[in-house]
Design a protein around this motif. Structure first.
Motif, PDB file in Angstrom:
ATOM      1  N   GLY A 119       8.515   4.424  -3.403  1.00 43.24           N
ATOM      2  CA  GLY A 119       8.815   5.590  -2.603  1.00 43.24           C
ATOM      3  C   GLY A 119       9.309   5.161  -1.233  1.00 43.24           C
ATOM      4  O   GLY A 119       9.616   3.987  -0.987  1.00 43.24           O
ATOM      5  N   ALA A 120       9.385   6.117  -0.327  1.00 48.20           N
ATOM      6  CA  ALA A 120       9.863   5.822   1.018  1.00 48.20           C
ATOM      7  C   ALA A 120       8.802   5.140   1.866  1.00 48.20           C
ATOM      8  O   ALA A 120       9.124   4.411   2.808  1.00 48.20           O
ATOM      9  CB  ALA A 120      10.309   7.118   1.698  1.00 48.20           C
ATOM     10  N   ASP A 121       7.537   5.354   1.508  1.00 45.79           N
ATOM     11  CA  ASP A 121       6.431   4.850   2.326  1.00 45.79           C
ATOM     12  C   ASP A 121       5.256   4.566   1.394  1.00 45.79           C
ATOM     13  O   ASP A 121       4.729   5.478   0.752  1.00 45.79           O
ATOM     14  CB  ASP A 121       6.051   5.899   3.376  1.00 45.79           C
ATOM     15  CG  ASP A 121       4.930   5.462   4.285  1.00 45.79           C
ATOM     16  OD1 ASP A 121       4.337   4.410   4.043  1.00 45.79           O
ATOM     17  OD2 ASP A 121       4.637   6.200   5.255  1.00 45.79           O
ATOM     18  N   ALA A 122       4.842   3.310   1.313  1.00 46.98           N
ATOM     19  CA  ALA A 122       3.777   2.922   0.389  1.00 46.98           C
ATOM     20  C   ALA A 122       2.387   3.017   0.998  1.00 46.98           C
ATOM     21  O   ALA A 122       1.418   2.549   0.397  1.00 46.98           O
ATOM     22  CB  ALA A 122       4.023   1.495  -0.108  1.00 46.98           C
ATOM     23  N   THR A 123       2.256   3.648   2.159  1.00 50.01           N
ATOM     24  CA  THR A 123       0.956   3.709   2.834  1.00 50.01           C
ATOM     25  C   THR A 123      -0.115   4.331   1.942  1.00 50.01           C
ATOM     26  O   THR A 123      -1.231   3.794   1.815  1.00 50.01           O
ATOM     27  CB  THR A 123       1.069   4.505   4.146  1.00 50.01           C
ATOM     28  OG1 THR A 123       1.987   3.844   5.022  1.00 50.01           O
ATOM     29  CG2 THR A 123      -0.284   4.619   4.824  1.00 50.01           C
ATOM     30  N   GLY A 124       0.182   5.475   1.328  1.00 51.57           N
ATOM     31  CA  GLY A 124      -0.800   6.140   0.477  1.00 51.57           C
ATOM     32  C   GLY A 124      -1.207   5.269  -0.695  1.00 51.57           C
ATOM     33  O   GLY A 124      -2.390   5.209  -1.070  1.00 51.57           O
ATOM     34  N   MET A 125      -0.240   4.595  -1.297  1.00 53.17           N
ATOM     35  CA  MET A 125      -0.544   3.717  -2.422  1.00 53.17           C
ATOM     36  C   MET A 125      -1.422   2.546  -1.969  1.00 53.17           C
ATOM     37  O   MET A 125      -2.408   2.199  -2.651  1.00 53.17           O
ATOM     38  CB  MET A 125       0.752   3.190  -3.043  1.00 53.17           C
ATOM     39  CG  MET A 125       0.527   2.300  -4.253  1.00 53.17           C
ATOM     40  SD  MET A 125       2.072   1.653  -4.953  1.00 53.17           S
ATOM     41  CE  MET A 125       2.753   3.135  -5.732  1.00 53.17           C
TER      42      MET A 125
END
Length: 274
Positions: A116-122
């Motif tokens: 995705g655009a931002d892997a922070t949540g993952m």
């Protein structure tokens, strides 16, 4: 998580199909026996149902499903995975994009699919669940799907894998062919080449979770499929032969839009419903 909108409206489906089949406005209006003005209105998003149904028949789309999409009258029932699966939806320019994480609850071995655009949540889930991410699989290498690959790879130290038809531009990335199997504890992952939207578009078929799972990238969306002005027929054929032939209770984890299932898409996706 907030309800994720369907990726495409009815006019997106019409426009994608018309481009893919290389049918001009003049030809389509003549075949469907609709006026140029009505065709333009529908392609612009005006839900003129009689025109929509006429166009559907000449674009090989399901008229009932396309009408339902135009009326915004259906949304896929969301399957539930009690464990071992997480979905992430992140904004990218004027859209959102999905990425996914699966893991074997016993061994804690895991795999990520796109970033995705931002892997922070993952990354937060990986840390919270104490997961050992062995693989980062790419459905394809379009920017919105790999935007945070360097950070996710650095965090997990996992091997990055993509199709040999569309290698990843990433140091040390590996490639696979079709029908390769990977394993994570009790989970099995099989690669299916569903190219068309991109040269190496891959569907990953996962067994061992609560439901059979197909991580389809941009091959299929709920009520639509990814666009392909150059390889539309190939993409459609791959979708039908390799994805819609999977078990009926297979969950589709799409590159954009909500989760859905094979059974629901056979009934409600204008490309496949009849």
């Amino acid at each position: 998580m907030a309800r994720i909108p369907l990726e495409d409206n009815f006019n997106d489906v019409i426009n994608k199909t018309q481009r893919g089949l290389k049918i001009s406005d003049e030809e389509l209006a003549a075949k469907a026996e609709v006026s140029a003005a009505d065709l333009a209105a529908v392609k612009g998003g005006e839900p003129i149902v009689p025109v929509i149904r006429r166009l559907a028949r000449h674009l090989r789309l399901g008229p009932n499903a396309l009408e339902t999409l135009a009326e915004k009258a259906w949304y896929p029932q969301q399957p539930v995975f009690p464990r071992g699966f997480a979905a992430f939806n992140t904004p990218f320019e004027d859209m959102t994009v999905n990425s996914y994480l699966i893991w074997d609850p016993r061994s804690r071995q895991a795999a990520a699919f796109d970033t995705g655009a931002d892997a922070t949540g993952m990354i937060d889930v990986i840390r919270a669940e104490h997961l050992d991410v062995r693989y980062i699989f790419l459905t394809h290498t379009h920017e919105d799907h790999v935007a945070d690959l360097p950070r996710l790879a650095a965090e997990t130290k996992a091997d990055v894998w993509a199709s040999d038809r569309e290698p990843a531009d990433f140091p040390g990335a590996k490639t696979f062919q079709e029908n390769v199997h990977f394993h994570l504890g009790e989970l099995a992952i099989k690669t299916l080449s569903t190219w068309g939207h991109s040269p190496g578009m891959t569907t990953f078929f996962v067994t061992g979770l609560s439901w059979p799972l197909a991580i389809v990238g941009d091959s299929i969306f709920s009520c639509s499929m990814g666009g392909s002005p150059t390889n539309f027929e190939d993409q459609y054929r791959n979708n039908v032969q390799k994805i819609l032939s999977l078990p009926r209770d297979t969950v589709f984890a799409c590159g954009h839009g909500p989760l859905t299932t094979l059974a629901q898409e056979k009934q409600h996706n204008p490309f496949f419903a009849r």
